[in-house]
Motif scaffolding. Structure first.
Motif, PDB file in Angstrom:
ATOM      1  N   GLY A 183       0.809  -1.389   0.607  1.00  0.00           N
ATOM      2  CA  GLY A 183       0.245  -0.041   0.406  1.00  0.00           C
ATOM      3  C   GLY A 183       0.740   1.173  -0.313  1.00  0.00           C
ATOM      4  O   GLY A 183       0.005   2.406   0.320  1.00  0.00           O
ATOM      5  N   ARG A 184       2.304   0.684  -0.096  1.00  0.00           N
ATOM      6  CA  ARG A 184       2.609   2.014  -0.060  1.00  0.00           C
ATOM      7  C   ARG A 184       3.769   3.272  -1.544  1.00  0.00           C
ATOM      8  O   ARG A 184       3.641   2.550  -2.236  1.00  0.00           O
ATOM      9  N   PRO A 185       3.747   4.258  -1.825  1.00  0.00           N
ATOM     10  CA  PRO A 185       3.647   4.531  -3.028  1.00  0.00           C
ATOM     11  C   PRO A 185       5.349   3.978  -3.696  1.00  0.00           C
ATOM     12  O   PRO A 185       5.888   3.789  -2.827  1.00  0.00           O
ATOM     13  N   VAL A 186       5.392   4.277  -4.947  1.00  0.00           N
ATOM     14  CA  VAL A 186       6.754   3.401  -5.298  1.00  0.00           C
ATOM     15  C   VAL A 186       7.596   4.664  -5.102  1.00  0.00           C
ATOM     16  O   VAL A 186       8.698   3.728  -5.203  1.00  0.00           O
ATOM     17  N   ALA A 187       7.629   5.514  -4.578  1.00  0.00           N
ATOM     18  CA  ALA A 187       8.454   6.945  -4.634  1.00  0.00           C
ATOM     19  C   ALA A 187       8.959   6.909  -2.836  1.00  0.00           C
ATOM     20  O   ALA A 187       7.408   7.626  -1.824  1.00  0.00           O
ATOM     21  N   GLU A 188       9.276   8.094  -2.509  1.00  0.00           N
ATOM     22  CA  GLU A 188       9.205   7.863  -1.208  1.00  0.00           C
ATOM     23  C   GLU A 188       8.605   8.969  -0.903  1.00  0.00           C
ATOM     24  O   GLU A 188       8.970   9.858  -1.822  1.00  0.00           O
ATOM     25  N   VAL A 189       7.857   8.944   0.075  1.00  0.00           N
ATOM     26  CA  VAL A 189       6.962   9.907   0.818  1.00  0.00           C
ATOM     27  C   VAL A 189       8.054  11.663   0.923  1.00  0.00           C
ATOM     28  O   VAL A 189       8.613  11.500   1.851  1.00  0.00           O
ATOM     29  N   TYR A 190       7.722  12.299   0.124  1.00  0.00           N
ATOM     30  CA  TYR A 190       8.361  13.769   1.131  1.00  0.00           C
ATOM     31  C   TYR A 190       7.287  14.424   1.895  1.00  0.00           C
ATOM     32  O   TYR A 190       6.695  15.343   1.116  1.00  0.00           O
ATOM     33  N   ILE A 191       7.929  15.040   3.450  1.00  0.00           N
ATOM     34  CA  ILE A 191       6.800  16.082   3.909  1.00  0.00           C
ATOM     35  C   ILE A 191       7.574  17.462   3.486  1.00  0.00           C
ATOM     36  O   ILE A 191       8.121  17.498   4.305  1.00  0.00           O
ATOM     37  N   PRO A 192       7.156  18.602   2.534  1.00  0.00           N
ATOM     38  CA  PRO A 192       7.508  19.608   3.053  1.00  0.00           C
ATOM     39  C   PRO A 192       7.798  20.563   4.101  1.00  0.00           C
ATOM     40  O   PRO A 192       6.520  20.079   4.912  1.00  0.00           O
ATOM     41  N   THR A 193       9.001  20.899   4.443  1.00  0.00           N
ATOM     42  CA  THR A 193       8.931  21.318   5.744  1.00  0.00           C
ATOM     43  C   THR A 193       8.212  22.438   6.150  1.00  0.00           C
ATOM     44  O   THR A 193       7.750  23.269   5.927  1.00  0.00           O
ATOM     45  N   ALA A 194       7.859  23.261   7.329  1.00  0.00           N
ATOM     46  CA  ALA A 194       6.999  23.812   8.051  1.00  0.00           C
ATOM     47  C   ALA A 194       8.019  25.131   7.357  1.00  0.00           C
ATOM     48  O   ALA A 194       7.239  26.239   6.308  1.00  0.00           O
ATOM     49  N   GLU A 195       9.006  25.832   7.085  1.00  0.00           N
ATOM     50  CA  GLU A 195       9.514  26.108   6.330  1.00  0.00           C
ATOM     51  C   GLU A 195       9.126  26.626   4.921  1.00  0.00           C
ATOM     52  O   GLU A 195       8.975  27.527   4.062  1.00  0.00           O
ATOM     53  N   GLU A 196       9.506  25.896   4.282  1.00  0.00           N
ATOM     54  CA  GLU A 196       8.970  25.623   3.205  1.00  0.00           C
ATOM     55  C   GLU A 196       7.771  26.389   2.578  1.00  0.00           C
ATOM     56  O   GLU A 196       7.652  26.818   1.945  1.00  0.00           O
ATOM     57  N   ARG A 197       6.993  25.030   3.520  1.00  0.00           N
ATOM     58  CA  ARG A 197       5.369  26.041   3.626  1.00  0.00           C
ATOM     59  C   ARG A 197       4.627  27.611   3.348  1.00  0.00           C
ATOM     60  O   ARG A 197       4.071  28.181   2.751  1.00  0.00           O
ATOM     61  N   ALA A 198       6.109  27.643   4.385  1.00  0.00           N
ATOM     62  CA  ALA A 198       6.050  29.243   4.963  1.00  0.00           C
ATOM     63  C   ALA A 198       6.023  30.385   3.723  1.00  0.00           C
ATOM     64  O   ALA A 198       5.496  31.730   3.388  1.00  0.00           O
ATOM     65  N   ARG A 199       6.987  29.946   2.650  1.00  0.00           N
ATOM     66  CA  ARG A 199       7.267  30.492   1.981  1.00  0.00           C
ATOM     67  C   ARG A 199       6.439  30.743   0.935  1.00  0.00           C
ATOM     68  O   ARG A 199       6.705  31.665  -0.541  1.00  0.00           O
ATOM     69  N   LEU A 200       5.245  29.977   0.970  1.00  0.00           N
ATOM     70  CA  LEU A 200       4.453  29.807  -0.178  1.00  0.00           C
ATOM     71  C   LEU A 200       2.912  30.891   0.389  1.00  0.00           C
ATOM     72  O   LEU A 200       2.607  30.823   1.206  1.00  0.00           O
ATOM     73  N   PRO A 201       3.175  31.731  -0.238  1.00  0.00           N
ATOM     74  CA  PRO A 201       2.762  33.080   0.032  1.00  0.00           C
ATOM     75  C   PRO A 201       0.663  32.532  -0.452  1.00  0.00           C
ATOM     76  O   PRO A 201      -0.443  32.934  -1.399  1.00  0.00           O
TER      77      PRO A 201
END
Length: 188
Positions: A169-187
């Motif tokens: 049931g896992r995706p074929v690639a490792e799942v990355y979770i964007p950091t809070a800092e990365e999300r904060a840069r999105l306006p």
């Protein structure tokens, strides 16, 4: 129904969308902040209120001829998996984090010919002047999605996915979770 090639902008990843037609999927324009943020995160381009065009179908309708090993995936705030490519970063697909609900949103800008899927037939999260949002053609959007997922589940087609290892049931690639800092840069 038509088989439509797709590729990422640099051409490292190539595949086919099988049986594309306005009646076999939903051509949707989504204006939600999560779809906009995913495109901005992967490409640096803010689509503003123009929305992201997706063709919603089932994963068994997609195959890769080249570059499947370049798939990367990240988890978006709306609990969706967003598949992109590691070569040029382009977003490719959106789906739920389980293969059992067979739904894949294909980024239509990567299709070699969008005429096979017809014009946008429904819109989601359309911004309104009062700050709220609305949808158009809701019954078609949700009804078609639920029906296709149900048929895929009953027939076992949900197991025919290039995106998940169905045994785990896992995706074929490792799942990355964007950091809070990365999300904060999105306006958004």
């Amino acid at each position: 129904m038509t088989d439509v090639p797709f590729s990422c902008p640099c051409g490292e990843v190539k595949g086919t969308l099988y049986g594309a037609a306005p009646t076999s999927g939903n051509h949707v324009r989504c204006c939600c902040s999560a779809c906009r943020a995913a495109v901005l995160y992967t490409t640096g381009v803010d689509l503003e209120d123009h929305g992201v065009e997706l063709y919603q179908t089932t994963p068994d309708k997609i195959s890769f001829q080249h570059g499947q090993d370049k798939l990367a995936v990240f988890f978006s705030p709306k609990k969706l998996l967003r598949f992109r490519v590691s070569c040029c970063g382009a977003p490719l697909f959106t789906m739920l984090p389980t293969p059992k609900f067979a739904l894949t949103g294909v980024m239509t800008n990567l299709l070699a010919d969008k005429t096979a899927i017809g014009p946008v037939a429904m819109e989601a999260f359309i911004p309104q002047p009062d700050g709220s949002s609305k949808h158009s053609s809701v019954m078609r959007l949700y009804g078609g999605t639920m029906w296709r997922a149900l048929v895929a589940r009953v027939t076992g087609r949900w197991k025919q996915t290039p995106f998940f290892d169905v045994d785990t049931g896992r995706p074929v690639a490792e799942v990355y979770i964007p950091t809070a800092e990365e999300r904060a840069r999105l306006p958004l």
